[in-house]
Design a protein around this motif. Structure first.
Motif, short mmCIF file in Angstrom:
data_model
loop_
_atom_site.label_atom_id
_atom_site.label_comp_id
_atom_site.label_asym_id
_atom_site.label_seq_id
_atom_site.Cartn_x
_atom_site.Cartn_y
_atom_site.Cartn_z
N SER A 49 43.26 -96.33 -12.38
CA SER A 49 44.46 -96.53 -11.38
C SER A 49 45.16 -98.10 -11.47
CB SER A 49 43.97 -96.56 -10.05
OG SER A 49 44.76 -97.25 -8.95
N THR A 50 46.19 -98.40 -11.29
CA THR A 50 46.88 -99.57 -11.27
C THR A 50 47.23 -100.09 -9.70
OG1 THR A 50 47.57 -99.74 -13.35
CG2 THR A 50 48.66 -101.29 -12.09
N ARG A 51 48.14 -99.25 -9.39
CA ARG A 51 48.67 -99.42 -7.80
C ARG A 51 47.82 -99.53 -6.87
NH1 ARG A 51 52.36 -98.36 -11.35
NH2 ARG A 51 50.83 -97.07 -11.86
N THR A 52 47.00 -98.23 -6.94
CA THR A 52 46.26 -98.02 -5.57
C THR A 52 45.13 -98.81 -5.50
OG1 THR A 52 46.90 -95.37 -6.15
CG2 THR A 52 45.19 -96.07 -4.51
N ARG A 101 38.69 -93.29 -5.26
CA ARG A 101 39.23 -92.27 -5.82
C ARG A 101 38.05 -91.73 -6.87
NH1 ARG A 101 44.66 -93.58 -9.38
NH2 ARG A 101 45.28 -93.20 -7.45
N HIS A 129 46.10 -87.16 -1.81
CA HIS A 129 46.57 -88.68 -2.02
C HIS A 129 47.07 -89.33 -0.93
CE1 HIS A 129 46.69 -92.41 -3.88
NE2 HIS A 129 47.30 -92.15 -5.07
N PRO A 262 55.75 -91.64 -7.54
CA PRO A 262 54.45 -92.39 -7.33
C PRO A 262 53.98 -93.43 -8.15
CG PRO A 262 54.08 -90.15 -7.68
CD PRO A 262 55.41 -90.12 -7.57
N LEU A 263 54.67 -93.14 -9.57
CA LEU A 263 54.21 -94.02 -10.58
C LEU A 263 52.68 -93.74 -11.02
CD1 LEU A 263 56.41 -97.22 -9.79
CD2 LEU A 263 57.14 -95.08 -11.16
#
Ligand code: CP
Length: 315
Positions: A49-52, A101, A129, A262-263
């Motif tokens: 993950s990056t954003r979350t 996650r 999600h 969502p990217l």
């Protein structure tokens, strides 16, 4: 006090969704506070993950909490055979809330049943999600001024896309019309079409993707074809570039239409779309910070009233 998890968006009533949006709005006005000073937030990311992860950690930091956790299960005792149950019970000894996650569908639900502290689902396989869904709802509300009566076009990987599955469930309260645009290999699964029928949600299925179809959209929700979900990589190669949004396809778009994603993106939105006023996916990711400040505060028992009366605002 009863433990309060955030595992599936299907649990949230219309009133609760609108309440969480108001909370996110408060945090957007004042993101830096010390309301969670003394709390510890654990982020357990068994999948990349990056954003979350970073937005949850930023949310915790901006609210004065401390953060522990991992972004790669390979550095944990899971590699020695420790079970998810034991990992969750151990981390519950250290943290006030666990953001997790996991690649297994239902892992967050399972964790919520055994953990004494609140569990926040940061994505479980191709299932749900819900925190992404909250920021999507906040983004839709901000850009459209309402969640009611919108035409929402979901494009790309509708089979494995957990964000689109969550969005359908959340929007059941708001009389949407969905358009599902996917190749047959990645079509919306029957269980979600059944969900639409059971909840009176209108939907139309398409395989074409062009300016005439886009012309009817209020929200154009693009998704990545998720290589990591395919067991047959030949099939991935066949479908990976099936829909690419290009700037000239926006020529008939409604003025209010916004493009969400969502990217991460791979190839499904051409880079020249980024400059178009319909593009909203970068701001959408920023909205994730405020939505996740709201989620962490809510599961830790802080109300909208508490946030409005909060005297720990910094700056
Ligand atoms: N949207 C989303 O879940 O992005 P990450 O995989 O980078 O967290």
């Amino acid at each position: 006090m009863e433990k309060h998890d955030f595992v599936t968006i299907a649990d949230l009533s219309k009133e609760k969704i609108l309440y969480m949006i108001q909370m996110a709005k408060e945090f957007e006005m004042h993101p830096n506070r010390e309301i969670l000073k003394g709390k510890v937030v654990a982020t357990l990311f068994f999948e990349p993950s990056t954003r979350t992860r970073l937005s949850f950690e930023t949310a915790a930091n901006r609210l004065g909490a401390k953060v522990i956790g991992f972004s790669d299960a390979k550095v944990t005792s899971a590699t020695k055979g420790e079970t998810l149950k034991d990992t969750i019970l151990m981390v519950s000894n250290y943290a006030d809330v666990i953001v997790m996650r996991h690649h297994i569908e239902g892992a967050a639900q399972y964790a919520s049943e055994i953990a004494p502290v609140p569990i926040v689902n940061a994505g479980d396989g191709a299932h749900q999600h819900p925190s992404q869904c909250m920021l999507d709802l906040y983004s839709i509300y901000k850009t459209q001024g309402t969640l009611e009566n919108l035409n929402i076009f979901l494009v790309g990987d509708l089979k494995y896309g957990r964000t689109v599955h969550s969005l359908i469930m959340a929007m059941r309260h708001f009389n949407p019309t969905f358009h599902f645009i996917a190749p047959k290999e990645l079509a919306m699964p029957d269980e979600y079409k059944l969900y639409c029928k059971q909840h009176g949600i209108r939907y139309v299925e398409h395989t074409d993707f062009n300016e005439d179809i886009i012309a009817e959209a209020d929200i154009l929700y693009m998704t990545r074809v998720q290589k990591e979900r395919f067991s047959d990589l030949m099939e991935y190669e066949r479908v990976k570039n099936v829909y690419i949004l290009k700037k000239d396809m926006l020529c008939k778009a409604r003025q209010n239409m916004k493009i969400l994603h969502p990217l991460p993106r791979v190839n499904e939105i051409a880079y020249d779309v980024d400059e178009d006023p319909h593009a909203y996916y970068i701001q959408q990711a920023q909205n994730g910070l405020y939505a996740r400040e709201a989620i962490i505060s809510d599961v830790l028992g802080y109300s909208l009233e508490d946030i409005k009366n909060d005297k720990t605002i910094i700056g």
